[in-house]
Scaffold this motif. Sequence first.
Motif, mmCIF file in Angstrom:
data_model
loop_
_atom_site.group_PDB
_atom_site.id
_atom_site.type_symbol
_atom_site.label_atom_id
_atom_site.label_comp_id
_atom_site.label_asym_id
_atom_site.label_seq_id
_atom_site.Cartn_x
_atom_site.Cartn_y
_atom_site.Cartn_z
ATOM 1 N N PRO A 18 0.828 -1.197 0.000
ATOM 2 C CA PRO A 18 0.000 0.000 0.000
ATOM 3 C C PRO A 18 0.867 1.253 0.000
ATOM 4 O O PRO A 18 1.991 1.235 0.502
ATOM 5 C CB PRO A 18 -0.780 -0.088 1.306
ATOM 6 N N ALA A 19 0.336 2.304 -0.551
ATOM 7 C CA ALA A 19 1.064 3.574 -0.565
ATOM 8 C C ALA A 19 1.228 4.087 0.854
ATOM 9 O O ALA A 19 0.369 3.863 1.709
ATOM 10 C CB ALA A 19 0.304 4.597 -1.402
ATOM 11 N N ARG A 20 2.313 4.747 1.111
ATOM 12 C CA ARG A 20 2.535 5.338 2.426
ATOM 13 C C ARG A 20 1.521 6.451 2.650
ATOM 14 O O ARG A 20 1.244 7.236 1.754
ATOM 15 C CB ARG A 20 3.942 5.943 2.513
ATOM 16 N N PRO A 21 0.946 6.527 3.850
ATOM 17 C CA PRO A 21 -0.015 7.588 4.112
ATOM 18 C C PRO A 21 0.655 8.945 4.170
ATOM 19 O O PRO A 21 1.837 9.055 4.490
ATOM 20 C CB PRO A 21 -0.594 7.212 5.470
ATOM 21 N N THR A 22 -0.117 9.954 3.859
ATOM 22 C CA THR A 22 0.382 11.320 3.961
ATOM 23 C C THR A 22 -0.095 11.901 5.275
ATOM 24 O O THR A 22 -0.951 11.336 5.946
ATOM 25 C CB THR A 22 -0.131 12.185 2.798
ATOM 26 N N SER A 23 0.412 13.049 5.634
ATOM 27 C CA SER A 23 0.033 13.659 6.898
ATOM 28 C C SER A 23 -1.390 14.196 6.872
ATOM 29 O O SER A 23 -1.989 14.434 7.910
ATOM 30 C CB SER A 23 1.013 14.778 7.257
ATOM 31 N N ASP A 24 -1.955 14.401 5.691
ATOM 32 C CA ASP A 24 -3.312 14.938 5.598
ATOM 33 C C ASP A 24 -4.304 13.820 5.292
ATOM 34 O O ASP A 24 -4.884 13.744 4.240
ATOM 35 C CB ASP A 24 -3.392 16.047 4.558
ATOM 36 N N THR A 25 -4.493 12.921 6.267
ATOM 37 C CA THR A 25 -5.405 11.805 6.083
ATOM 38 C C THR A 25 -6.842 12.298 6.104
ATOM 39 O O THR A 25 -7.137 13.396 6.565
ATOM 40 C CB THR A 25 -5.202 10.749 7.191
ATOM 41 N N ALA A 26 -7.753 11.461 5.628
ATOM 42 C CA ALA A 26 -9.155 11.828 5.538
ATOM 43 C C ALA A 26 -9.849 11.839 6.896
ATOM 44 O O ALA A 26 -10.945 12.333 7.017
ATOM 45 C CB ALA A 26 -9.869 10.874 4.593
ATOM 46 N N HIS A 27 -9.241 11.295 7.911
ATOM 47 C CA HIS A 27 -9.833 11.251 9.250
ATOM 48 C C HIS A 27 -8.865 11.930 10.209
ATOM 49 O O HIS A 27 -7.749 11.463 10.396
ATOM 50 C CB HIS A 27 -10.075 9.799 9.653
ATOM 51 N N PRO A 28 -9.265 13.019 10.839
ATOM 52 C CA PRO A 28 -8.332 13.808 11.653
ATOM 53 C C PRO A 28 -7.758 13.097 12.870
ATOM 54 O O PRO A 28 -6.702 13.482 13.355
ATOM 55 C CB PRO A 28 -9.160 15.022 12.082
ATOM 56 N N GLN A 29 -8.412 12.046 13.368
ATOM 57 C CA GLN A 29 -7.913 11.357 14.554
ATOM 58 C C GLN A 29 -6.985 10.196 14.225
ATOM 59 O O GLN A 29 -6.515 9.516 15.125
ATOM 60 C CB GLN A 29 -9.085 10.865 15.402
ATOM 61 N N LEU A 30 -6.713 9.973 12.961
ATOM 62 C CA LEU A 30 -5.860 8.858 12.577
ATOM 63 C C LEU A 30 -4.438 9.316 12.305
ATOM 64 O O LEU A 30 -4.212 10.276 11.582
ATOM 65 C CB LEU A 30 -6.399 8.165 11.323
ATOM 66 N N ALA A 31 -3.507 8.597 12.895
ATOM 67 C CA ALA A 31 -2.094 8.846 12.646
ATOM 68 C C ALA A 31 -1.714 8.165 11.332
ATOM 69 O O ALA A 31 -2.397 7.229 10.899
ATOM 70 C CB ALA A 31 -1.262 8.273 13.791
ATOM 71 N N PRO A 32 -0.641 8.597 10.705
ATOM 72 C CA PRO A 32 -0.196 7.914 9.485
ATOM 73 C C PRO A 32 -0.019 6.410 9.681
ATOM 74 O O PRO A 32 -0.348 5.629 8.783
ATOM 75 C CB PRO A 32 1.132 8.607 9.162
ATOM 76 N N LEU A 33 0.439 5.973 10.856
ATOM 77 C CA LEU A 33 0.584 4.544 11.124
ATOM 78 C C LEU A 33 -0.771 3.846 11.085
ATOM 79 O O LEU A 33 -0.892 2.739 10.568
ATOM 80 C CB LEU A 33 1.271 4.300 12.469
#
Length: 90
Positions: A18-33
Motif C-alpha cells: 500500500p502507498a505510504r499515508p500522507t500527513s493529511d489523512t481523511a480522518h483527523p484522529q488517525l495517525a499515518p501509522l
Amino acid sequence: MTEQAGVSGRADGTVPPPARPTSDTAHPQLAPLDVEILRWMGQDESIANIGARVSVSRRTISRRIQRLMTLLGAVDRRELVAKAAQQGLI
C-alpha cells in the motif's frame, strides 16, 4: 495498455505494498501509522505481518486495530476495512 486506478496487482502477478499515508489523512484522529495498518489490512495481511512491516509488536497492532474499530464504528475487522475504504482511507 496503462493500468487503471483501483486495479491491484502488477504484470508479474505480485501485489504492490500500500502507498505510504500522507500527513493529511481523511480522518483527523488517525495517525499515518493507523492509515498504513488499515491499508495492510485491506491487503489481507495478518497482524504479525503488519507488525513486521511497520516495525511494531503484534500487541501494538492489535491495540491500534481496536482503537480504529471504535473510531470508525466497526464491529469487526472486515467492517473496519470496509468503512476505511468508504471514507477513502485505503
